[in-house]
Enzyme design. Sequence first.
Site, mmCIF file in Angstrom:
data_model
loop_
_atom_site.group_PDB
_atom_site.id
_atom_site.type_symbol
_atom_site.label_atom_id
_atom_site.label_comp_id
_atom_site.label_asym_id
_atom_site.label_seq_id
_atom_site.Cartn_x
_atom_site.Cartn_y
_atom_site.Cartn_z
ATOM 1 N N ILE A 31 -9.854 -4.871 -2.740
ATOM 2 C CA ILE A 31 -10.349 -5.590 -3.918
ATOM 3 C C ILE A 31 -10.839 -6.994 -3.566
ATOM 4 O O ILE A 31 -11.651 -7.571 -4.299
ATOM 5 C CB ILE A 31 -9.251 -5.636 -5.012
ATOM 6 C CG1 ILE A 31 -9.840 -5.866 -6.381
ATOM 7 C CG2 ILE A 31 -8.183 -6.667 -4.668
ATOM 8 C CD1 ILE A 31 -8.862 -5.653 -7.519
ATOM 9 N N ASN A 85 -0.443 -4.894 8.562
ATOM 10 C CA ASN A 85 0.509 -5.979 8.354
ATOM 11 C C ASN A 85 1.826 -5.325 7.963
ATOM 12 O O ASN A 85 1.930 -4.716 6.899
ATOM 13 C CB ASN A 85 0.012 -6.918 7.249
ATOM 14 C CG ASN A 85 -1.246 -7.653 7.651
ATOM 15 O OD1 ASN A 85 -1.412 -8.033 8.807
ATOM 16 N ND2 ASN A 85 -2.156 -7.846 6.707
ATOM 17 N N GLY A 91 2.788 -10.901 7.126
ATOM 18 C CA GLY A 91 1.997 -11.208 5.934
ATOM 19 C C GLY A 91 1.728 -10.011 5.055
ATOM 20 O O GLY A 91 0.760 -10.008 4.285
ATOM 21 N N GLN A 92 2.583 -8.989 5.143
ATOM 22 C CA GLN A 92 2.405 -7.833 4.251
ATOM 23 C C GLN A 92 2.700 -8.251 2.821
ATOM 24 O O GLN A 92 3.796 -8.732 2.517
ATOM 25 C CB GLN A 92 3.325 -6.679 4.657
ATOM 26 C CG GLN A 92 3.107 -5.438 3.804
ATOM 27 C CD GLN A 92 4.025 -4.268 4.173
ATOM 28 O OE1 GLN A 92 4.867 -4.389 5.059
ATOM 29 N NE2 GLN A 92 3.850 -3.160 3.484
ATOM 30 N N HIS A 98 -0.088 0.447 4.521
ATOM 31 C CA HIS A 98 -1.550 0.585 4.458
ATOM 32 C C HIS A 98 -2.178 0.080 5.747
ATOM 33 O O HIS A 98 -1.681 -0.842 6.379
ATOM 34 C CB HIS A 98 -2.126 -0.166 3.252
ATOM 35 C CG HIS A 98 -1.672 -1.593 3.139
ATOM 36 N ND1 HIS A 98 -0.444 -1.950 2.621
ATOM 37 C CD2 HIS A 98 -2.274 -2.744 3.504
ATOM 38 C CE1 HIS A 98 -0.314 -3.257 2.657
ATOM 39 N NE2 HIS A 98 -1.408 -3.779 3.201
ATOM 40 N N HIS A 100 -5.597 -1.528 7.285
ATOM 41 C CA HIS A 100 -6.869 -2.200 6.982
ATOM 42 C C HIS A 100 -7.916 -1.745 8.004
ATOM 43 O O HIS A 100 -7.665 -1.779 9.212
ATOM 44 C CB HIS A 100 -6.742 -3.715 7.119
ATOM 45 C CG HIS A 100 -5.801 -4.372 6.150
ATOM 46 N ND1 HIS A 100 -6.241 -5.069 5.044
ATOM 47 C CD2 HIS A 100 -4.448 -4.465 6.139
ATOM 48 C CE1 HIS A 100 -5.189 -5.568 4.389
ATOM 49 N NE2 HIS A 100 -4.091 -5.216 5.032
HETATM 50 P P1 AMP Z 1 -1.426 -6.896 3.005
HETATM 51 O O1 AMP Z 1 -1.386 -8.382 3.126
HETATM 52 O O2 AMP Z 1 -1.593 -6.240 4.351
HETATM 53 O O3 AMP Z 1 -0.237 -6.341 2.235
HETATM 54 O O4 AMP Z 1 -2.755 -6.559 2.237
HETATM 55 C C1 AMP Z 1 -2.775 -6.092 0.922
HETATM 56 C C2 AMP Z 1 -4.225 -5.907 0.573
HETATM 57 O O5 AMP Z 1 -4.287 -5.198 -0.639
HETATM 58 C C3 AMP Z 1 -5.004 -7.209 0.381
HETATM 59 O O6 AMP Z 1 -6.103 -7.244 1.285
HETATM 60 C C4 AMP Z 1 -5.448 -7.130 -1.080
HETATM 61 O O7 AMP Z 1 -6.726 -7.693 -1.299
HETATM 62 C C5 AMP Z 1 -5.428 -5.641 -1.342
HETATM 63 N N1 AMP Z 1 -5.254 -5.241 -2.736
HETATM 64 C C6 AMP Z 1 -4.344 -5.678 -3.625
HETATM 65 N N2 AMP Z 1 -4.491 -5.073 -4.811
HETATM 66 C C7 AMP Z 1 -5.528 -4.216 -4.664
HETATM 67 C C8 AMP Z 1 -6.183 -3.294 -5.530
HETATM 68 N N3 AMP Z 1 -5.807 -3.125 -6.824
HETATM 69 N N4 AMP Z 1 -7.222 -2.585 -5.062
HETATM 70 C C9 AMP Z 1 -7.639 -2.743 -3.781
HETATM 71 N N5 AMP Z 1 -7.054 -3.590 -2.906
HETATM 72 C C10 AMP Z 1 -6.025 -4.324 -3.338
#
Ligand code: AMP
Length: 117
Positions: A31, A85, A91-92, A98, A100
Amino acid sequence: MADCIFCKIVAGEIPSTIVWEDDRVIAFDDIAPQAPVHTLVIPREHHADLSDRMGADLLGALFAAVPKVAEVKGVADSGYRVIVNNGADAGQLVGHVHVHVLGGRRMVPGMLRFEDE
Ligand code: AMP
């Protein structure tokens, strides 16, 4: 998992731009993209992180999806960076494991930046 935003995406309860999916894995665009291509690959099943009972089969399915996502997003040939992460120090922010997939723009080598620098 009731309060998990990614479980809600899996359930179709909140919108996402789905890039690729199969019976165990789903990939959707981040997002808040940090590169021209920024897609997240997640297991449909809730696991908080890689240490949370992720069996080899599911881990294999998760990472096997990455090159498929890269193909769909058009970065398979140009290259892409894959980041997980995992936990607080990494920084998760979202507690549903997930991967990236980032690409579409040339990155500098090296990847670590620390909060206290
Ligand atoms: P992390 O820091 O590895 O936990 O990354 C979480 C990621 O989830 C971040 O890059 C956010 O921008 C992404 N994110 C959070 N909410 C959503 C959402 N509703 N749809 C798509 N991506 C999201």
